[in-house]
Write a protein that holds these residues in place. Sequence first.
Motif: not given
Length: 341
Positions: A87-100, A102-110
Amino acid sequence: MKKTLLLTGTLIGSLLAGHAASAAGYTVQKGDTLWKIARKYDTTVDRLKQQNGLSSDLIFPGQVLQVNGQSESRQAVSNTYTIQSGDTLSGIARKFGTSVEALLKLNPSIADPDFIRVGQAIQVAGGTTDKRTYTVQPAAAAVNGQYIVQKGDTLSGIAKKFQISIDRLLSLNPQIANPNVIRVGQAIKVAGGTTDVQQAERQASVAQPVVAESSASLADRIIEIGEKYLGARYLYGASPSRTDVFDCSSFTMRVFSEAGISLPRSSAAQAQAGRAVSFNQLQKGDLVFFDTDSNGTINHVGIYAGNGQMINATVSLGVTYSSLTSSYWKTRYVKAVRVLN
């Protein structure tokens, strides 16, 4: 009695039809290519061709292909996703129809979007995740000099199985950027002719740079070459001949080759080239190496560009500049080597 027979016949017919559909494999649709089908079922084009006795990449609509009995199941989950191998963060973003972003905002631990851990649970703001279960045919022997990676395989295990060294395997498979990362279903070359081996050995040695050019001017030229690829996308295992996509070591290999210097394919092998220099002695054009998995193995390389910066190919940003003094890179730094005289 007639009603009972009718229902029974219908039930049997349905079961037979379901069995036939399951056993038929995959029916080629208009617009399909072997590459698209291989990607859908997480296998390789070579594997599909071997399974179906294909001598070329030509397929046609309505053709039935065996796809190794792979099955897919979608399972609804909450707002979290557990990171899988590859997995990559960009790949996960595509899988869930979101952006990298947005994922970083949801996961400040990254702390760094280029590095996530297998087994790590991240917030994805809902949706469904694609959990796939595959049945892989055993392949204990090489076919046409190639071996298909099975579940649980390691490069050292494959080397032992075929009585070959890991270095020889890496020479035969320049697409393997990290010897610690191989994928189930990946085709690996385990035998090659004398010409292949000699060519790989030549590639693995560092050639002397152009004598007439000073180290300083050559270093500047290397940085200029690297900068012309800024923004190019990341692709794990990218061929060194490609200039539209790179992984970390294919990028350094390409940049140095354009300056007349030959580097090995993998970051671990490149770390053995040239001579080691300390962090405080870094100069433009030096190669800098990192252990991003904290497992004692080098798996990332960049080119020092001066002023605490390196130019490198990262997973989410592609070819970009990164700061060596950032908390992420500083704590994962391993060594640097100088291949310029």
